[in-house]
Write a protein that holds these residues in place. Structure first.
Motif, PDB file in Angstrom:
ATOM      1  N   PRO A  50      -6.722   4.008   7.251  1.00  0.00           N
ATOM      2  CA  PRO A  50      -7.462   2.770   6.973  1.00  0.00           C
ATOM      3  C   PRO A  50      -6.788   1.923   5.885  1.00  0.00           C
ATOM      4  CG  PRO A  50      -8.472   4.578   5.794  1.00  0.00           C
ATOM      5  CD  PRO A  50      -7.324   5.165   6.559  1.00  0.00           C
ATOM      6  N   PRO A  51      -7.202   0.671   5.759  1.00  0.00           N
ATOM      7  CA  PRO A  51      -6.586  -0.217   4.748  1.00  0.00           C
ATOM      8  C   PRO A  51      -6.974   0.128   3.312  1.00  0.00           C
ATOM      9  CG  PRO A  51      -8.337  -1.358   5.928  1.00  0.00           C
ATOM     10  CD  PRO A  51      -8.134  -0.056   6.638  1.00  0.00           C
ATOM     11  N   ASN A  52      -7.989   0.967   3.111  1.00  0.00           N
ATOM     12  CA  ASN A  52      -8.378   1.335   1.746  1.00  0.00           C
ATOM     13  C   ASN A  52      -7.612   2.557   1.232  1.00  0.00           C
ATOM     14  OD1 ASN A  52      -9.857   2.883   3.665  1.00  0.00           O
ATOM     15  ND2 ASN A  52     -11.199   3.612   2.036  1.00  0.00           N
ATOM     16  N   LEU A  53      -6.612   3.014   2.013  1.00  0.00           N
ATOM     17  CA  LEU A  53      -5.811   4.183   1.637  1.00  0.00           C
ATOM     18  C   LEU A  53      -4.449   3.716   1.131  1.00  0.00           C
ATOM     19  CD1 LEU A  53      -5.418   7.265   1.550  1.00  0.00           C
ATOM     20  CD2 LEU A  53      -4.614   7.135   3.925  1.00  0.00           C
ATOM     21  N   TYR A  54      -4.097   4.153  -0.083  1.00  0.00           N
ATOM     22  CA  TYR A  54      -2.843   3.753  -0.726  1.00  0.00           C
ATOM     23  C   TYR A  54      -1.996   4.996  -0.994  1.00  0.00           C
ATOM     24  CZ  TYR A  54      -5.429  -0.570  -1.652  1.00  0.00           C
ATOM     25  OH  TYR A  54      -6.168  -1.718  -1.521  1.00  0.00           O
ATOM     26  N   PHE A  55      -0.688   4.872  -0.737  1.00  0.00           N
ATOM     27  CA  PHE A  55       0.243   5.962  -1.013  1.00  0.00           C
ATOM     28  C   PHE A  55       1.137   5.571  -2.193  1.00  0.00           C
ATOM     29  CE2 PHE A  55      -0.760   6.338   3.486  1.00  0.00           C
ATOM     30  CZ  PHE A  55      -1.091   7.678   3.594  1.00  0.00           C
ATOM     31  N   ILE A  56       1.255   6.468  -3.148  1.00  0.00           N
ATOM     32  CA  ILE A  56       2.133   6.233  -4.299  1.00  0.00           C
ATOM     33  C   ILE A  56       2.999   7.469  -4.488  1.00  0.00           C
ATOM     34  CG2 ILE A  56       2.304   5.730  -6.762  1.00  0.00           C
ATOM     35  CD1 ILE A  56      -1.014   5.086  -5.180  1.00  0.00           C
ATOM     36  N   GLY A  57       4.289   7.271  -4.591  1.00  0.00           N
ATOM     37  CA  GLY A  57       5.198   8.377  -4.850  1.00  0.00           C
ATOM     38  C   GLY A  57       5.833   8.238  -6.222  1.00  0.00           C
ATOM     39  N   THR A  58       6.013   9.372  -6.902  1.00  0.00           N
ATOM     40  CA  THR A  58       6.762   9.359  -8.162  1.00  0.00           C
ATOM     41  C   THR A  58       8.064  10.112  -7.928  1.00  0.00           C
ATOM     42  OG1 THR A  58       5.871  11.434  -9.061  1.00  0.00           O
ATOM     43  CG2 THR A  58       4.597   9.422  -9.442  1.00  0.00           C
TER      44      THR A  58
ATOM     45  N   LYS B   6       0.825  -1.222   0.000  1.00  0.00           N
ATOM     46  CA  LYS B   6       0.000   0.000   0.000  1.00  0.00           C
ATOM     47  C   LYS B   6       0.854   1.265   0.000  1.00  0.00           C
ATOM     48  CE  LYS B   6      -3.693  -2.354   2.585  1.00  0.00           C
ATOM     49  NZ  LYS B   6      -4.577  -2.642   1.462  1.00  0.00           N
ATOM     50  N   PHE B   7       2.144   1.117  -0.246  1.00  0.00           N
ATOM     51  CA  PHE B   7       3.051   2.253  -0.426  1.00  0.00           C
ATOM     52  C   PHE B   7       4.032   1.871  -1.535  1.00  0.00           C
ATOM     53  CE2 PHE B   7       6.777   4.844   1.537  1.00  0.00           C
ATOM     54  CZ  PHE B   7       6.574   5.856   0.605  1.00  0.00           C
ATOM     55  N   VAL B   8       3.882   2.533  -2.686  1.00  0.00           N
ATOM     56  CA  VAL B   8       4.684   2.189  -3.871  1.00  0.00           C
ATOM     57  C   VAL B   8       5.396   3.443  -4.360  1.00  0.00           C
ATOM     58  CG1 VAL B   8       4.614   1.282  -6.231  1.00  0.00           C
ATOM     59  CG2 VAL B   8       3.015   0.414  -4.513  1.00  0.00           C
TER      60      VAL B   8
ATOM     61  N   ARG C  42     -14.522   1.862  -0.891  1.00  0.00           N
ATOM     62  CA  ARG C  42     -13.896   2.347  -2.120  1.00  0.00           C
ATOM     63  C   ARG C  42     -12.425   2.680  -1.828  1.00  0.00           C
ATOM     64  NH1 ARG C  42     -16.490   4.955  -6.482  1.00  0.00           N
ATOM     65  NH2 ARG C  42     -15.188   6.412  -7.674  1.00  0.00           N
ATOM     66  N   PRO C  43     -11.485   2.354  -2.742  1.00  0.00           N
ATOM     67  CA  PRO C  43     -10.073   2.666  -2.498  1.00  0.00           C
ATOM     68  C   PRO C  43      -9.778   4.153  -2.698  1.00  0.00           C
ATOM     69  CG  PRO C  43     -10.333   1.599  -4.629  1.00  0.00           C
ATOM     70  CD  PRO C  43     -11.678   1.573  -3.976  1.00  0.00           C
ATOM     71  N   TYR C  44      -8.779   4.634  -1.977  1.00  0.00           N
ATOM     72  CA  TYR C  44      -8.314   6.021  -2.077  1.00  0.00           C
ATOM     73  C   TYR C  44      -6.825   5.997  -2.419  1.00  0.00           C
ATOM     74  CZ  TYR C  44     -12.606   8.171  -0.349  1.00  0.00           C
ATOM     75  OH  TYR C  44     -13.896   8.627  -0.232  1.00  0.00           O
ATOM     76  N   HIS C  45      -6.459   6.632  -3.538  1.00  0.00           N
ATOM     77  CA  HIS C  45      -5.058   6.655  -3.983  1.00  0.00           C
ATOM     78  C   HIS C  45      -4.500   8.068  -3.822  1.00  0.00           C
ATOM     79  CE1 HIS C  45      -4.984   2.804  -6.669  1.00  0.00           C
ATOM     80  NE2 HIS C  45      -5.645   2.620  -5.540  1.00  0.00           N
ATOM     81  N   LEU C  46      -3.501   8.202  -2.966  1.00  0.00           N
ATOM     82  CA  LEU C  46      -2.891   9.501  -2.686  1.00  0.00           C
ATOM     83  C   LEU C  46      -1.493   9.535  -3.307  1.00  0.00           C
ATOM     84  CD1 LEU C  46      -3.203  11.266   0.755  1.00  0.00           C
ATOM     85  CD2 LEU C  46      -1.497  11.845  -0.950  1.00  0.00           C
TER      86      LEU C  46
END
Length: 704
Positions: A557-565, A430-432, A510-514
């Motif tokens: 929460p588990p439906n929260l995802y973190f993505i860094g570029t 959940k952190f990419v 619902r998933p949340y992508h930050l």
């Protein structure tokens, strides 16, 4: 049958012509037809009927007033063929009499005008044009012949290809003409038919019928000159438009019965006047005459098959009748024609609510609100938002095969293996972190993936001056005793609220992508410190609390995802091991073949790829730079500037500034660039030569 391209919107298929070929070659045709009657109806008769109805509906009003359109499909199993025939209203339906025909046979589509040698119309045709110079001139000037039209003649006299109509008229007009029947036809082979859609086939037939209609009038009218002039001038259309305008006024005044009378008058004068059908349909729908309203819309859609607004309006009638399947079919068709039509999404969403499909209703209404917002349609936007708040759909993630297919359809050039790794990394950690050359599509991938999986999405650009958690999360102000949110912290609370609501309603959240864009412009372990610790707790326990301020916490929460570029250059910071330990790292590499295909068939593709081949190890560039170069060159062409000159300017402005440093590879790249640009690109050649000279003198170079 030879393999051919089949247009997905063609009314016919290879199966259609295969059935006709079988029928042609079979000795017991009636038995074969009866055995496969369902297939004949599905692949030939229904499609052929719809094509003919579409053609009739789009013929000019003057033609519709003179021909009988209430006819049925003709079938001759001996030849074999399926055929529609259009006769004059003045004469009985007799195949010897003058008529237009549309025929499908095993080899293709055949259509045109036919007058039998036994018909009184043949004698009338010959009599009308004999010794009537004025009529001949009118025919020659106003008969529009499309390509590949055939004039039938049994005469030994050759028909000129330069002016075939004039030669053919001379032959036909002879008292003892060898031309037994009168035919003007066009044939389209099955391989060409299959490349057309409904509208293209209709246009082919319509253009021929309207173009040669003066010949039909010569064969069927006692005063052909007056008939042709009436047909050509179409004076009645002005009366029809006037009646229609009066009908619209009555409709706006809610004087519905008088409005219908005006629309009826309009359609008597111009039987295919689209606006009259549309407004009469509206009026009848208002009065509750739903069957008649649907009939008007049905005919209007034959005249204007791409009118997405009418599909939506007819769908609303079906919705009121509680025929939800037909309503959805109409909204689907509307969106097929115009994928950005907000009202169709809105109405389809309401229909899905009626049949208790919460998920699809939610998706449609979300899309409708986006489009209403873009269109500045405040009323509909607010109404759609109000309805959305009442819907709590159960989330269902698409299969990976569907995700892969949908992302590729968006035009993103990415390998399936990279996409699979991203998909699995999100599920695992959940952190990419996505790294790679600027312009490779990292941010694009995060956006496209979130759209496909229906995730809420927020892009947060990281600033180089971020040093504390407050830069990201906001802060509590003791002066006003209020917490000052950021877009990031607002998004955290929304994700937590969705999770908690879903838990209460026993559904999947619902998933949340930050997305932290260019997250290493500042030191991650400074501004992201709280999350790096709390993420470990969430991995172990599934949930964790993060402190925004004293006595103010929010659920992670588990439906929260973190993505860094991240980009890696001299302006960015390296990651500490603590970051690597808590993230999945994926590098997006640039594939030469993908860049080559992305450029498309531009004149400078080979040159630009040669530049890339020699420079990319030192100064990599990817899709974003290519897109900008393409856009620049296209805009330059509008100003009359050649692509060579425009590309020269782009090499100077977009590529050479990237070449800098003391690495020996920089010198080698500059030498290669100078060779490529010599005698082709004067601006960039001069600049590159100067940079190369500096490198050779000092062992270092830069653009400035």
């Amino acid at each position: 049958m030879t393999e051919v391209f089949v247009n997905p919107e063609c009314p016919f298929s290879l199966k259609s012509f295969d059935l006709l070929t079988q029928l042609k070659n079979n000795s017991s045709k009636i038995d074969l037809y009866l055995k496969h009657e369902k297939d004949f109806k599905r692949y030939i008769e229904q499609a052929f009927q719809q094509l003919c109805q579409l053609t009739i509906a789009q013929l000019s009003g003057e033609i519709i007033k003179l021909i009988n359109i209430e006819i049925d499909l003709s079938l001759d199993l001996d030849i074999p063929f399926f055929e529609y025939n259009l006769f004059s209203k003045k004469m009985e339906i007799n195949f010897n009499n003058a008529h237009f025909f549309i025929r499908i046979i095993q080899n293709g589509l055949w259509f045109g005008l036919y007058i039998s040698e036994r018909s009184v119309n043949r004698q009338k045709f010959i009599k009308n044009i004999q010794n009537n110079t004025t009529l001949k001139e009118i025919i020659l000037q106003n008969t529009r012949i499309t390509d590949n039209v055939s004039f039938f003649s049994e005469s030994s006299q050759h028909i000129s290809t330069i002016n075939p109509l004039a030669d053919w008229l001379k032959i036909v007009a002879r008292q003892k003409s060898a031309t037994k029947c009168i035919q003007v036809t066009k044939y389209i082979g099955y391989d060409k038919v299959l490349t057309f859609d409904y509208q293209q086939l209709n246009n082919e037939i319509k253009l021929l019928f309207e173009g040669i209609f003066p010949l039909f009038l010569v064969a069927t009218c006692d005063a052909p000159i007056i008939a042709i002039e009436t047909y050509l001038h179409q004076a009645n259309i002005e009366y029809a438009k006037y009646y229609c305008q009066q009908g619209v006024k009555k409709y706006q005044e809610e004087n519905y019965q008088d409005a219908i009378k005006q629309f009826d008058f309009a359609l008597e004068e111009a039987p295919n006047l689209a606006d009259a059908y549309r407004y009469r349909g509206k009026v009848k729908a208002e009065l509750g005459y739903t069957d008649e309203a649907i009939s008007d819309y049905d005919y209007l859609l034959l005249i204007q098959p791409k009118n997405y607004e009418i599909y939506d309006e007819r769908g609303q009638i079906y919705y009121k009748l509680e025929n939800y399947d037909k309503a959805i079919d109409d909204y689907n068709q509307s969106l097929h024609v115009n994928p950005n039509f907000a009202l169709a999404y809105y109405h389809r969403g309401l229909t899905y609510l009626k049949i208790n499909n919460q998920q699809k209703a939610f998706e449609d209404l979300c899309r409708a609100t986006e489009l209403f917002d873009k269109e500045k349609d405040v009323d509909n936007y607010e109404e759609a938002q109000r309805i959305l708040k009442t819907i709590y759909p159960d989330y269902s993630e698409p299969l990976f095969t569907e995700i892969n297919q949908n992302i590729r359809s968006k035009g993103l050039r990415i390998s399936e293996s990279i996409l699979r790794r991203y998909h699995l990394a999100l599920k695992t950690r959940k952190f990419v972190i996505l790294s790679g050359t600027s312009g490779t599509g990292k941010t694009w991938l995060t956006k496209a993936y979130a759209e496909v999986v229906a995730a809420e999405y927020l892009l947060v650009p990281v600033a180089p001056n971020w040093t504390t958690n407050e830069d990201l999360l906001g802060y509590f102000n003791p002066m006003d005793k209020e917490y000052h949110y950021t877009a990031f912290s607002h998004f955290l609370e929304k994700a937590a609220q969705e999770y908690e609501q879903a838990q209460t309603e026993k559904r999947t959240p619902r998933p949340y992508h930050l997305i932290l864009d260019e997250m290493n412009l500042a030191r991650v372990e400074y501004y992201f410190a709280k999350f790096l610790s709390v993420m470990e707790v969430r991995m172990r326990e599934g949930l964790a609390q993060i402190e925004l301020a004293s006595e103010k916490q929010v659920l992670l929460p588990p439906n929260l995802y973190f993505i860094g570029t991240v980009n890696v250059d001299e302006t960015t910071h390296n990651f500490a091991d603590k970051v690597y330990d808590r993230a999945q790292m994926i590098e997006l590499e640039v594939c030469r073949n993908d860049l080559f295909e992305h450029l498309g068939e531009v004149d400078y593709r080979e040159i630009l790829m040669e530049v890339w081949d020699n420079l990319h190890l030192v100064t990599p560039f990817a899709f974003r730079v290519l897109d900008e170069i393409n856009h620049y060159v296209n805009e330059a062409k509008v100003l009359g500037i050649s692509w060579e000159e425009a590309l020269d300017e782009q090499l100077l402005q977009k590529i050479l500034p990237k070449l800098k440093g003391a690495d020996d590879r920089v010198g080698e790249a500059l030498k290669a660039f100078v060779d490529i640009a010599e005698n082709k690109f004067h601006l960039s050649h001069a600049k590159a030569s100067k940079m190369l000279k500096t490198f050779e003198q000092y062992g270092f170079t830069s653009y400035f």
